[in-house]
Enzyme design. Sequence first.
Site, PDB file in Angstrom:
ATOM      1  N   GLY A   7     -22.440  81.271  45.664  1.00  0.00           N
ATOM      2  CA  GLY A   7     -21.389  81.106  46.648  1.00  0.00           C
ATOM      3  C   GLY A   7     -20.303  80.162  46.173  1.00  0.00           C
ATOM      4  N   ALA A   8     -19.136  80.293  46.778  1.00  0.00           N
ATOM      5  CA  ALA A   8     -18.014  79.389  46.509  1.00  0.00           C
ATOM      6  C   ALA A   8     -17.445  78.954  47.842  1.00  0.00           C
ATOM      7  CB  ALA A   8     -16.959  80.082  45.655  1.00  0.00           C
ATOM      8  N   GLY A   9     -18.357  78.553  48.729  1.00  0.00           N
ATOM      9  CA  GLY A   9     -17.965  78.114  50.062  1.00  0.00           C
ATOM     10  C   GLY A   9     -17.676  76.633  50.101  1.00  0.00           C
ATOM     11  N   VAL A  11     -19.568  73.930  50.361  1.00  0.00           N
ATOM     12  CA  VAL A  11     -20.379  73.026  49.532  1.00  0.00           C
ATOM     13  C   VAL A  11     -20.368  73.462  48.066  1.00  0.00           C
ATOM     14  CG1 VAL A  11     -22.697  72.114  49.119  1.00  0.00           C
ATOM     15  CG2 VAL A  11     -21.841  72.340  51.462  1.00  0.00           C
ATOM     16  N   GLY A  12     -20.783  74.696  47.795  1.00  0.00           N
ATOM     17  CA  GLY A  12     -20.814  75.173  46.417  1.00  0.00           C
ATOM     18  C   GLY A  12     -19.442  75.196  45.785  1.00  0.00           C
ATOM     19  N   ASN A 103     -30.308  72.398  53.770  1.00  0.00           N
ATOM     20  CA  ASN A 103     -30.775  71.411  54.735  1.00  0.00           C
ATOM     21  C   ASN A 103     -32.247  71.643  55.066  1.00  0.00           C
ATOM     22  OD1 ASN A 103     -28.311  70.019  55.073  1.00  0.00           O
ATOM     23  ND2 ASN A 103     -27.581  71.565  56.520  1.00  0.00           N
ATOM     24  N   LYS A 186     -32.792  62.658  54.275  1.00  0.00           N
ATOM     25  CA  LYS A 186     -31.624  63.490  54.624  1.00  0.00           C
ATOM     26  C   LYS A 186     -31.965  64.417  55.789  1.00  0.00           C
ATOM     27  CE  LYS A 186     -28.055  66.409  54.370  1.00  0.00           C
ATOM     28  NZ  LYS A 186     -27.832  67.344  53.267  1.00  0.00           N
ATOM     29  N   GLU A 269     -28.496  76.587  62.040  1.00  0.00           N
ATOM     30  CA  GLU A 269     -29.803  76.411  61.416  1.00  0.00           C
ATOM     31  C   GLU A 269     -30.814  75.783  62.373  1.00  0.00           C
ATOM     32  OE1 GLU A 269     -28.727  75.714  56.744  1.00  0.00           O
ATOM     33  OE2 GLU A 269     -28.209  74.090  58.127  1.00  0.00           O
TER      34      GLU A 269
END
Length: 309
Positions: A7-9, A11-12, A103, A186, A269
């Site tokens: 992905g390139a969203g 975060v990534g 997460n 986290k 989530e």
Amino acid sequence: MKVLILGAGAVGGYFGARLAEAGADVTFLVRERRRKQLRQNGLRVNSIHGDIHVREPQLVAAGEAASPFDVVLLSNKAYHLADSMAAIAPYVGENTMVLPLLNGIAHMEPLFERFGRERVLGGLCFIETTLNADGEVVQTSPIHELVFGEWDGGESERIDKLKQAFSGTKASFRASTQIQRDMWHKYLFITTLSGITTLMNASVGPIREAVYGLELTRQLSEESASVMRKIGAPIDADIVDKQMQTFLNQSYGMKASMLRDMEKGLPVEADQLQGYLIQKAEQFGVSVPLLKVVYNNLKVYELKRAADK
């Protein structure tokens, strides 16, 4: 070292762009629609740490032939885990390191089963990012940290190599010798932050100022921590106090990504975060009334979202 990012969203895209900016060999595994967008506009990041424009990012679509990568970074939502594992499988070789940033903790066992315990590292990240309407990554808060390490702890030659590959960037890529502890910490923080901001439908600031805001935030954190302790998670004895101080230090407008997703009408989530802990609480007889309220609020959102579709 060849790095594949699923992905390139938000975060990534951010961490991948920082790596590319520093000269790393980074490829993004993306869907066809996102590939067309990136080919046309490049990968753009608008950040308080400095903007980035990767004009011609290296891209591969799911199923396209490519040799195995040295490390595959998973930045997808936890509810997409099954599809994500299938997508990266052709690019995982005998010596590939799989680095998940999802997460929670529930994703680890499925990853072990699919790729082998020896290939899967522990990982997490702290960052506040989103994609705007033009597909650009927008990063607005000071923290932009990615943490990784051997699941069983300690140091290793491959972690040293990963540290070297991740060095020289404007983001923080940090190796940990106690990644399980870090991941549980986290998990506790994101469960509390996402839970209280979605329940109150507000950023951190108004919650802190409201009459019972801090009391309820602490109650949610303590309930979640009590479940984690019951199942033997390696969390610090004073972790709730530490995380409440972190909550106090957040910017007024800080929102959990889960609340931002709800504002956009996207999936959440709930099952992977709050739901997983409730399952464990019921299994071990731990009382978590506020956690159940948070979870029920999220499930009502999911029902309304389904009905609106």
